[in-house]
Design a protein around this motif. Structure first.
Motif, short mmCIF file in Angstrom:
data_model
loop_
_atom_site.label_atom_id
_atom_site.label_comp_id
_atom_site.label_asym_id
_atom_site.label_seq_id
_atom_site.Cartn_x
_atom_site.Cartn_y
_atom_site.Cartn_z
N GLN A 174 9.44 18.06 -9.68
CA GLN A 174 8.10 17.50 -9.58
C GLN A 174 7.11 18.51 -8.99
OE1 GLN A 174 8.23 13.90 -7.25
NE2 GLN A 174 9.43 12.78 -8.79
N ASP A 175 5.92 18.51 -9.56
CA ASP A 175 4.77 19.19 -8.96
C ASP A 175 3.87 18.10 -8.40
OD1 ASP A 175 5.58 21.77 -9.58
OD2 ASP A 175 4.60 21.74 -11.54
N ARG A 176 3.78 18.02 -7.08
CA ARG A 176 2.97 17.00 -6.42
C ARG A 176 1.70 17.64 -5.88
NH1 ARG A 176 6.14 12.28 -3.45
NH2 ARG A 176 7.65 11.78 -5.09
N THR A 177 0.56 17.03 -6.21
CA THR A 177 -0.72 17.53 -5.74
C THR A 177 -1.51 16.38 -5.14
OG1 THR A 177 -0.76 19.18 -7.52
CG2 THR A 177 -2.83 18.75 -6.39
N ARG A 178 -1.94 16.56 -3.92
CA ARG A 178 -2.70 15.51 -3.22
C ARG A 178 -3.99 16.12 -2.69
NH1 ARG A 178 0.77 14.76 0.17
NH2 ARG A 178 1.84 12.86 -0.49
N THR A 179 -5.12 15.56 -3.09
CA THR A 179 -6.42 16.03 -2.62
C THR A 179 -7.19 14.83 -2.07
OG1 THR A 179 -6.48 17.79 -4.28
CG2 THR A 179 -8.56 17.20 -3.23
N ASN A 180 -7.63 14.95 -0.82
CA ASN A 180 -8.42 13.90 -0.17
C ASN A 180 -9.75 14.47 0.29
OD1 ASN A 180 -5.32 13.06 1.18
ND2 ASN A 180 -6.40 11.70 -0.20
N ALA A 181 -10.78 13.67 0.16
CA ALA A 181 -12.10 14.08 0.66
C ALA A 181 -12.84 12.85 1.17
CB ALA A 181 -12.91 14.78 -0.42
N SER A 182 -13.59 13.02 2.24
CA SER A 182 -14.40 11.92 2.76
C SER A 182 -15.71 12.47 3.29
CB SER A 182 -13.66 11.16 3.87
OG SER A 182 -13.35 12.01 4.95
N LEU A 183 -16.73 11.67 3.15
CA LEU A 183 -18.08 12.03 3.62
C LEU A 183 -18.63 10.84 4.38
CD1 LEU A 183 -20.45 14.07 3.60
CD2 LEU A 183 -21.24 12.95 1.49
N VAL A 184 -19.12 11.11 5.59
CA VAL A 184 -19.63 10.04 6.45
C VAL A 184 -21.01 10.44 6.98
CG1 VAL A 184 -19.18 8.55 8.43
CG2 VAL A 184 -17.26 9.54 7.17
N ALA A 185 -21.94 9.51 6.89
CA ALA A 185 -23.27 9.70 7.48
C ALA A 185 -23.53 8.56 8.45
CB ALA A 185 -24.35 9.73 6.40
N VAL A 207 -12.02 17.55 4.04
CA VAL A 207 -11.33 17.82 2.77
C VAL A 207 -9.93 18.33 3.09
CG1 VAL A 207 -11.34 19.15 0.62
CG2 VAL A 207 -13.51 18.42 1.64
N SER A 208 -8.96 17.85 2.33
CA SER A 208 -7.61 18.39 2.47
C SER A 208 -6.99 18.52 1.09
CB SER A 208 -6.74 17.50 3.36
OG SER A 208 -6.48 16.25 2.74
N HIS A 209 -6.09 19.48 0.96
CA HIS A 209 -5.39 19.72 -0.31
C HIS A 209 -3.95 20.09 0.01
CE1 HIS A 209 -4.84 20.80 -4.53
NE2 HIS A 209 -4.20 21.87 -4.11
N GLN A 210 -3.02 19.41 -0.67
CA GLN A 210 -1.60 19.66 -0.46
C GLN A 210 -0.90 19.80 -1.80
OE1 GLN A 210 -0.23 16.32 1.83
NE2 GLN A 210 -1.09 17.06 3.74
N GLU A 211 0.01 20.73 -1.86
CA GLU A 211 0.85 20.90 -3.04
C GLU A 211 2.31 20.95 -2.60
OE1 GLU A 211 -0.32 24.33 -5.24
OE2 GLU A 211 -2.43 23.73 -5.37
N ARG A 212 3.17 20.41 -3.45
CA ARG A 212 4.62 20.49 -3.21
C ARG A 212 5.32 20.71 -4.54
NH1 ARG A 212 7.40 15.62 -0.62
NH2 ARG A 212 9.12 17.11 -0.57
N PHE A 224 0.84 -1.18 0.00
CA PHE A 224 0.00 0.00 0.00
C PHE A 224 0.88 1.23 0.00
CE2 PHE A 224 -2.46 3.36 2.11
CZ PHE A 224 -3.58 3.38 1.29
N ASN A 225 0.59 2.17 -0.89
CA ASN A 225 1.34 3.42 -0.98
C ASN A 225 0.68 4.48 -0.11
OD1 ASN A 225 3.30 2.45 -2.80
ND2 ASN A 225 1.96 2.84 -4.54
N PHE A 226 1.28 4.74 1.05
CA PHE A 226 0.69 5.68 1.99
C PHE A 226 0.72 7.11 1.47
CE2 PHE A 226 1.52 2.12 4.78
CZ PHE A 226 0.49 2.18 5.71
N ASP A 227 1.54 7.40 0.47
CA ASP A 227 1.62 8.79 0.02
C ASP A 227 0.38 9.25 -0.72
OD1 ASP A 227 2.00 7.35 -2.30
OD2 ASP A 227 4.00 8.14 -2.73
N VAL A 228 -0.57 8.37 -0.98
CA VAL A 228 -1.83 8.82 -1.58
C VAL A 228 -2.77 9.42 -0.53
CG1 VAL A 228 -1.64 7.10 -3.40
CG2 VAL A 228 -3.02 6.59 -1.39
N LEU A 229 -2.46 9.22 0.76
CA LEU A 229 -3.32 9.70 1.84
C LEU A 229 -2.60 10.79 2.62
CD1 LEU A 229 -4.69 6.33 3.29
CD2 LEU A 229 -5.83 7.87 1.69
N ALA A 230 -3.26 11.90 2.81
CA ALA A 230 -2.73 12.94 3.70
C ALA A 230 -3.04 12.55 5.14
CB ALA A 230 -3.36 14.28 3.36
#
Length: 925
Positions: free
Chosen positions: A263-274, A215-220, A130-136
């Protein structure tokens, strides 16, 4: 309905502030009272967090470590892997300076099962890692690393099972708003990028309904400096046309690259829970998430290609046989062509990963004694890079000199150095390809039912039992095309059309050439298309699909009684699993190898495609026992004995063979083995814990793993018939350029290159093919020691170390066919201070040298990663109850990561990711 009343600010800080812990078990194994209420300890700050962790540790039964950071954005690390590395026995592999994959107790990423909220999720990795770098880290509330086995845990992790938890609205009381913003500065690129996160959670309808959005957004903007070779070739004879043989049986590097990867790295995560609780006995949770991680990579490379038949002079280390100094000179070759300073432009390191998942969970307290959980989930992962990832070469014929005697190897190119460049008119066209990286699609669907029965007996306390059915499909494919119409440096590169211009590598390695030529890759493609040589990637005949179904049944029972005045708790269980695997592939085999205009580079010609398939099935019974003995109120002794397994990686089971681009004296291929069986291990753990104060603890643990069916990837010679060739032609290659009398080497027009080049004539050709196979066994054992101590003046320290040993370590035997990769010791030291509104932390993580790969994938030689230690710092100040300002520094001493070949004088790569610093503001309302 039960709602845990905890504040977002009052949650444990990251693992960097924890000693290795044995946390309370998950819901399937932890004791719960009949009403399902959850005892919550409200904590603020580092010391309170440690107390909470130690309370969990004392109550737990299974051996596990953990981190918790339910205050969104409070992790001091960029992603979860970087936080996990603070835990005893955990090491990480990095990509672009940030954690990507996890190794536990010497067992690499494929040996660790990763779950999110108890569910296995799809991965863009071609194997099972599992590649943890896909998750912030911002959206993660915690993670448990289970090192010992429980029947209720999903199988697959001989090293560990890692369960990541995310936020739920019923975890919080009423409306909660949390946000953070920060700017991150990269020392090499000298760029600053934004990062932000936001969470909103609320409950409604008398706390029967809850909604949470995160929601989170990261750029490097990253710069990675690297020098590297494809590998060191053993047994090479060095010679030239004037002097003949000058050395033999030498280790000789294939090439040498000086690269800058921007490299331009962009990571966007979003989750919705009910969440919905129609009654006090039932809680229904519906959740979904999406993660988008993109890397736009632009590699600029000054490259050297080494051939042993054009060596003017050489110095060889008599102890290792390594060529530590040598020259490559014009007009000395004996068929390989003249050397050239290559200016490479590449986008092969691109990634475009999308992870999506959703699930439905029903938690039903049927009665006071029986609880049931039903869960359905589905997740996908796609690395959408098919046909992308270009590779361009423009070069200038040039002599150069390799010197590996210094701290890092150097290559001196004629007419380059001190900012000077050869005349732009000397640049010539060479090679182009597109689509070399493989794309992948992964899909997992799981159905689970778990039950817990609570007994009123004083000895038999509870029973857990359940069933799991999972279905997984992994598809791997490649769109590829290459163009060698101008190979061989015979055509001047059009400087204006390609926009050829000087490139200077900022903040590069001291003492190395830092200025060379670059150009526009898209313009190169346009030029080739205009000349009638378009580069159009097509689906390659080496794509495969793996379908895997696993059905599991488990039962485990918990007992408790006293031995004198010492309470003893014991968990006994077993897990039964059936695994069915179907594999299929489209394959085309090589039928001829033909020349190009580059004397060192050839081209494969393939026979018609054909379908191939295979199946395999196996069953496993995995027993486990966990025992906890409370020697006295502040001392605990634990013992675990359990069986575990790790299934073959998906790519290892591919029936397809992938043929690399053929080169002079270097025919490479790789393939899988659909008949592979899983790794199987018998394990035991013994640990002691002493809680000598309410906020300090000492622990010591020993472990042992006996692993059978070890899968090793070995390189061997395989012969393939060149069916396009005929005896009538003397089994010469069949392209027009293969005909007798055709001049392939203008510098030597009388030479019959086809007849004198073994790859271009013969009834068959021998490829060096790497394939996985079962059969090896290994014993891995070691110990872990940890101390957490807090003084009354606000200072504290956490120190831990893991020592790992094995009977399968690499030796000096060059014929060795098996050794355990990733095995190495590690240490952590964390010093912190907390007083009132101020917190600060200094952390050191060290991973000692380990075998990275027994077979480097190039020629069967090993690669070792040398010892790497990294210092990180952070500090925060609470402006008031709602706002906190913080600063962070990662790799503040700018350590470099070095890999070597079989011997220390064979540098394989040196990578510099620089350091990064952040300043930010966190708010909770």
């Amino acid at each position: 309905m039960p709602i845990a009343t905890r504040t977002l600010l009052g949650v444990a800080i990251a693992s960097a502030l924890h000693s290795p812990m044995t946390l309370a078990q998950d819901d399937a194994t932890a004791a719960a009272d009949p009403n399902g209420t959850v005892e919550v300890i409200e904590v603020r700050g580092i010391v309170s967090s440690l107390k909470r962790a130690m309370a969990d540790k004392k109550e737990g039964l299974a051996v596990s470590d953990g981190i918790a950071a339910e205050d969104l954005g409070k992790f001091p690390d960029l992603n979860v892997a970087e936080s996990l590395q603070r835990i005893t026995g955990v090491s990480i592999d990095r990509s672009g300076g940030e954690g990507q994959q996890v190794t536990v107790r010497g067992f690499g990423p494929q040996f660790n099962t990763v779950l999110v909220n108890g569910r296995q999720i799809a991965s863009d990795d071609e194997g099972r890692a599992f590649n943890f770098d896909v998750l912030a880290a911002d959206q993660i509330t915690g993670a448990n690393i289970y090192k010992s086995g429980l029947a209720s845990l999903q199988s697959g992790g001989i090293g560990s099972t890692i369960n990541i938890s995310t936020a739920r609205p019923f975890d919080y009381d009423g409306l909660q708003l949390v946000g953070s913003v920060k700017g991150v500065y990269e020392s090499l690129s000298e760029e600053t990028s934004p990062q932000a996160s936001f969470l909103a959670s609320n409950t409604f309808a008398d706390d029967k309904l809850g909604l949470l959005l995160a929601v989170s957004h990261q750029e490097r903007q990253v710069q990675i400096n690297r020098i590297q070779t494809a590998g060191w070739r053993p047994g090479v004879t060095l010679s030239n046309r004037n002097d003949g043989v000058i050395a033999d049986n030498v280790y000789f590097p294939r090439n040498w690259d000086q690269t800058v990867d921007q490299q331009d790295r962009t990571r966007t995560n979003a989750s919705l829970v009910a969440q919905y609780a129609p009654s006090d006995e039932v809680t229904i949770t519906l959740d979904g998430f999406v993660s988008k991680f993109e890397i736009d990579s632009q590699v600029t490379d000054l490259a050297s290609w080494f051939e042993p038949d054009r060596v003017g002079s050489a110095t060889v280390n008599p102890d290792t046989g390594t060529a530590t100094q040598f020259t490559q000179e014009i007009d000395l070759h004996q068929g390989s062509g003249n050397p050239a300073s290559d200016f490479v432009n590449s986008t092969r390191n691109k990634r475009d990963v999308t992870n999506e998942g959703y699930g439905l969970n029903v938690d039903w307290q049927i009665n006071d004694a029986l609880r049931a959980k039903f869960d359905v989930s589905h997740s996908t992962a796609e690395n959408d890079i098919a046909g992308e990832g270009n590779f361009f070469v423009v070069g200038a014929i040039n002599s150069y000199e390799f010197d590996g005697t210094g701290s890092i190897p150097t290559v001196l190119h004629g007419d380059l150095g001190n900012g000077q460049l050869p005349d732009i008119s000397r640049n010539s066209l060479h090679y182009v390809d597109s689509g070399n990286p493989r794309a992948s699609e992964d899909e997992i669907t799981e159905y689970k039912a778990d039950f817990t029965y609570l007994s009123d007996s004083e000895v038999f306390r509870k029973a857990d039992f359940g069933i799991l059915h999972s279905e997984r499909e992994k598809y791997s494919y490649q769109f590829f095309a290459s163009q060698c119409a101008f190979c061989g440096y015979g055509t001047q590169a059009p400087a204006d059309e390609l926009n050829i211009r000087p490139f200077t590598a900022n903040n590069y390695f001291d003492g190395l050439i830092d200025t060379w030529y670059t150009y526009d890759g898209d313009a190169y493609l346009d030029f080739l298309a205009a000349e009638g040589f378009p580069v159009t990637p097509t689906l390659q005949p080496n794509h495969y699909t793996i379908n895997e179904e696993v059905t599991s049944l488990y039962a485990q029972f918990e007992f408790g009684y006293d031995i004198g005045d010492m309470p003893l708790t014991m968990n006994v269980g077993a897990r039964y699993e059936e695994t069915d695997v179907d594999v299929s592939a489209i394959q085309a085999f090589v039928q001829d190898i033909v020349p190009t205009t580059d004397l060192t580079l050839f081209a494969n010609q393939f026979a018609p495609e054909q379908s191939i398939a295979g199946t395999t099935s196996y069953t496993n019974l995995l027993p486990s026992i966990n025992v906890k003995l409370e020697l006295q109120d502040d001392m605990i002794l634990r013992f675990s004995r359990y069986d575990s397994l790790t299934r073959p990686t998906m790519s290892q089971m591919s029936p397809a063979t992938t043929f690399g681009e053929p080169r002079r004296q270097n025919l490479q291929a790789s393939g899988g083995n659909p008949a592979l069986q899983p790794f199987e291990a018998e394990n035991w753990d013994l640990s002691f814990e002493w809680y000598y104060s309410d906020d300090s603890v000492f622990s010591f643990a020993v472990f042992n793993k006996e692993v059978e069916n070890f899968i090793v990837t070995l390189s061997g010679d395989e012969s393939y018939s060149m069916t396009a060739r005929s005896a009538a032609d003397g089994y010469r290659c069949t392209a027009d350029a293969c005909a007798p009398g055709v001049v392939l080497d203008p510098s030597n027009p009388d030479l019959d290159v086809v007849a004198s080049t073994e790859e271009l004539n013969g009834e068959s050709e021998v490829y060096n093919v790497s394939r996985p196979q079962n059969g090896e066994t290994a014993t891995v054992n070691g110990y872990e020691i940890a101390l957490t101590h807090v003084w009354e003046n606000g200072f504290g320290v956490t120190a831990n170390a893991t020592v790992v040993n094995s009977d399968a370590q690499i030796s000096g035997d060059t014929s060795q066919s098996f050794a355990l990769e990733g095995l190495g010791d590690s240490q952590n030291l964390i010093m912190f201070y907390e007083r009132d509104a101020f917190q600060t932390r200094v952390a050191f993580n060290n991973r000692e040298a380990f075998l990275f790969a027994l077979d480097n994938g190039f020629n069967g030689e090993p690669t070792t990663t040398q010892t790497y230690g990294q210092w990180d710092v952070s500090a925060s100040y609470d402006i008031n109850e709602n706002l906190t300002v913080f600063v962070e520094g990662i790799n503040v001493t700018e350590e470099e990561l070095t890999q070597v070949g079989r011997f220390a004088d064979q540098i394989y790569s040196v990578e510099d990711n620089g350091s990064r610093y952040a300043v930010g503001l966190r708010g909770t309302f």
